[in-house]
Design a protein around this motif. Structure first.
Motif, PDB file in Angstrom:
ATOM      1  N   ARG A  26      12.195 -29.454  18.913  1.00 29.84           N
ATOM      2  CA  ARG A  26      10.866 -30.010  18.647  1.00 29.84           C
ATOM      3  C   ARG A  26      10.769 -31.364  19.334  1.00 29.84           C
ATOM      4  N   LEU A  27       9.612 -31.642  19.912  1.00 29.53           N
ATOM      5  CA  LEU A  27       9.392 -32.892  20.617  1.00 29.53           C
ATOM      6  C   LEU A  27       8.607 -33.864  19.750  1.00 29.53           C
ATOM      7  N   HIS A  28       9.095 -35.106  19.699  1.00 29.16           N
ATOM      8  CA  HIS A  28       8.393 -36.217  19.040  1.00 29.16           C
ATOM      9  C   HIS A  28       8.027 -37.196  20.155  1.00 29.16           C
ATOM     10  N   GLU A  29       6.754 -37.256  20.497  1.00 29.41           N
ATOM     11  CA  GLU A  29       6.305 -38.062  21.626  1.00 29.41           C
ATOM     12  C   GLU A  29       5.545 -39.283  21.113  1.00 29.41           C
ATOM     13  N   PHE A  30       5.903 -40.454  21.626  1.00 28.22           N
ATOM     14  CA  PHE A  30       5.343 -41.705  21.122  1.00 28.22           C
ATOM     15  C   PHE A  30       4.468 -42.358  22.189  1.00 28.22           C
ATOM     16  N   ARG A  31       3.253 -42.609  21.806  1.00 30.60           N
ATOM     17  CA  ARG A  31       2.247 -43.145  22.731  1.00 30.60           C
ATOM     18  C   ARG A  31       2.532 -44.611  23.052  1.00 30.60           C
ATOM     19  N   ASN A  32       2.438 -44.936  24.335  1.00 37.75           N
ATOM     20  CA  ASN A  32       2.584 -46.303  24.846  1.00 37.75           C
ATOM     21  C   ASN A  32       3.981 -46.888  24.624  1.00 37.75           C
ATOM     22  N   GLU A  33       4.965 -46.041  24.377  1.00 36.85           N
ATOM     23  CA  GLU A  33       6.350 -46.512  24.256  1.00 36.85           C
ATOM     24  C   GLU A  33       7.160 -45.985  25.420  1.00 36.85           C
ATOM     25  N   GLY A  34       8.257 -46.691  25.730  1.00 32.78           N
ATOM     26  CA  GLY A  34       9.041 -46.361  26.900  1.00 32.78           C
ATOM     27  C   GLY A  34      10.437 -45.867  26.576  1.00 32.78           C
ATOM     28  N   HIS A  35      11.370 -46.239  27.443  1.00 31.27           N
ATOM     29  CA  HIS A  35      12.735 -45.717  27.340  1.00 31.27           C
ATOM     30  C   HIS A  35      13.464 -46.248  26.116  1.00 31.27           C
ATOM     31  N   PHE A  36      13.046 -47.402  25.622  1.00 23.90           N
ATOM     32  CA  PHE A  36      13.775 -48.029  24.516  1.00 23.90           C
ATOM     33  C   PHE A  36      13.252 -47.601  23.147  1.00 23.90           C
ATOM     34  N   VAL A  37      12.748 -46.374  23.061  1.00 23.27           N
ATOM     35  CA  VAL A  37      12.421 -45.819  21.739  1.00 23.27           C
ATOM     36  C   VAL A  37      13.685 -45.716  20.884  1.00 23.27           C
ATOM     37  N   ALA A  38      14.845 -45.736  21.534  1.00 23.95           N
ATOM     38  CA  ALA A  38      16.107 -45.744  20.779  1.00 23.95           C
ATOM     39  C   ALA A  38      16.196 -46.978  19.888  1.00 23.95           C
ATOM     40  N   LEU A  39      15.560 -48.063  20.290  1.00 27.59           N
ATOM     41  CA  LEU A  39      15.503 -49.269  19.462  1.00 27.59           C
ATOM     42  C   LEU A  39      14.326 -49.239  18.492  1.00 27.59           C
ATOM     43  N   THR A  40      13.149 -48.956  19.022  1.00 25.31           N
ATOM     44  CA  THR A  40      11.946 -49.090  18.196  1.00 25.31           C
ATOM     45  C   THR A  40      11.855 -48.033  17.113  1.00 25.31           C
ATOM     46  N   ARG A  41      12.439 -46.877  17.334  1.00 30.06           N
ATOM     47  CA  ARG A  41      12.325 -45.756  16.393  1.00 30.06           C
ATOM     48  C   ARG A  41      13.662 -45.393  15.768  1.00 30.06           C
ATOM     49  N   ARG A  42      14.582 -46.342  15.728  1.00 25.03           N
ATOM     50  CA  ARG A  42      15.960 -46.034  15.322  1.00 25.03           C
ATOM     51  C   ARG A  42      16.043 -45.463  13.909  1.00 25.03           C
ATOM     52  N   ALA A  43      15.321 -46.038  12.948  1.00 25.14           N
ATOM     53  CA  ALA A  43      15.380 -45.550  11.571  1.00 25.14           C
ATOM     54  C   ALA A  43      14.744 -44.169  11.465  1.00 25.14           C
ATOM     55  N   GLU A  44      13.627 -43.982  12.144  1.00 22.23           N
ATOM     56  CA  GLU A  44      12.917 -42.711  12.125  1.00 22.23           C
ATOM     57  C   GLU A  44      13.777 -41.595  12.725  1.00 22.23           C
ATOM     58  N   ILE A  45      14.449 -41.910  13.832  1.00 27.31           N
ATOM     59  CA  ILE A  45      15.303 -40.919  14.485  1.00 27.31           C
ATOM     60  C   ILE A  45      16.444 -40.517  13.565  1.00 27.31           C
ATOM     61  N   LEU A  46      17.097 -41.475  12.943  1.00 29.19           N
ATOM     62  CA  LEU A  46      18.193 -41.166  12.020  1.00 29.19           C
ATOM     63  C   LEU A  46      17.712 -40.335  10.844  1.00 29.19           C
ATOM     64  N   GLN A  47      16.506 -40.626  10.389  1.00 36.95           N
ATOM     65  CA  GLN A  47      15.974 -39.882   9.247  1.00 36.95           C
ATOM     66  C   GLN A  47      15.740 -38.418   9.608  1.00 36.95           C
TER      67      GLN A  47
END
Length: 305
Positions: free
Chosen positions: A275-296
């Motif tokens: 499944r794809l989770h695509e974030f608008r106006n975000e770049g390669h560093f979604v690993a930082l900005t979405r870290r809690a969400e990704i772990l969840q």
């Protein structure tokens, strides 16, 4: 609006643990989160090391997750393994590490270049991996059916793969320069690394320039190991995405200029359960900005609300 992580990680500068492998090589690994929690193995990105996930320490503790983040061969404190490929690493080094730590079942996360290592771990340890998170990960670069794929890769990584293959001494000079800059001036390194990136990534890499510089310094501690890593990046995977049986959550910013968003869409189509989770106006560093969400998403039995 770009999400922010706290600028000072909880476990900054702690030295890695060292495991001596059966062939005498050293494997360095970092641990974050809850020491008694469910295990997530982190596969770090390219031109960084196993500390690339250190900002996930706090959300991992809150979720009851133990993150194990090894340095790949020739990166950070890990010894070189000339000529290795990613499936070699997943089948041997990672297997020895998991046995050493007494880990039977686990989940895997990989950012950027680490995404293919995460899929390799799921393939090599089928039946043991419950779920995989790929954050802005690449497609296979050496598939005969897709000769155009390497040309679609971002210019810097494409250039480094070519140099590693043809004139490794020049690639080593690039890595050496990066190492010196990471020590002498993290802000200048961040500005140079930001060239060609989108606004959100420029902002993030500048804000976290000290973290980025430390992670890059570890990735090029042995410039020969950096060449090895790029050779493995451009080599055949040894399996197709269609062969990965675990469920995969793919996270991608639509403003990413390192890994094109179309690649994540194609990867999701090729994986059996993804499944794809695509974030608008975000770049390669979604690993930082979405870290809690990704772990969840990675660690909960049911999808988070």
């Amino acid at each position: 609006m770009v999400r922010r992580a706290p600028v000072t990680p909880l476990r900054e500068n702690l030295p890695p643990s060292i495991l001596i492998l059966p062939d005498g090589r050293k494997l360095a690994y970092h641990e974050y989160g809850d020491p008694a929690g469910s295990v997530v193995v982190n596969c770090h990105g390219g031109l960084v090391s196993g500390i690339d996930i250190e900002y996930s320490d706090e959300p991992a503790r809150a979720l009851g997750v133990r993150i194990i983040s090894p340095d790949r061969p020739g990166i950070g404190g890990s010894s070189r393994w000339p000529g290795h490929r990613m499936l070699d690493w997943a089948s041997t080094d990672l297997d020895v590490l998991l046995a050493h730590l007494g880990v039977e079942r686990f989940r895997v996360i990989g950012w950027s270049e680490g995404g293919q290592y995460a899929l390799a771990a799921a393939h090599a340890h089928a039946g043991r991996v419950d779920r995989v998170a790929i954050v802005a990960g690449a497609l296979p670069l050496a598939e005969p059916a897709h000769p155009e794929r390497l040309a679609e890769l971002n210019a810097n990584d494409r250039r480094l793969i070519a140099l590693a293959r043809r004139v490794p001494i020049v690639a080593r000079a690039y890595f050496l320069g990066s190492r010196w800059l990471s020590v002498l001036s993290p802000p200048i390194l961040a500005r140079l690394a930001s060239i060609g990136l989108g606004p959100s990534d420029v902002s993030l890499i500048t804000t976290y320039s000290n973290w980025f510089a430390r992670a890059m310094a570890e990735s090029v501690a042995d410039t020969r190991g950096s060449v090895d890593d790029y050779l493995a990046f451009g080599a055949p995977w040894g399996f197709a995405p269609e062969a990965v049986g675990a469920r995969v959550e793919v996270f991608q910013g639509d403003a990413d200029r390192v890994i094109r968003v179309e690649w994540s869409r194609i990867l999701v189509e090729r994986l059996p359960e993804a499944r794809l989770h695509e974030f608008r106006n975000e770049g390669h560093f979604v690993a930082l900005t979405r870290r809690a969400e990704i772990l969840q998403y990675l660690t909960t039995v049911s999808d988070p609300v």
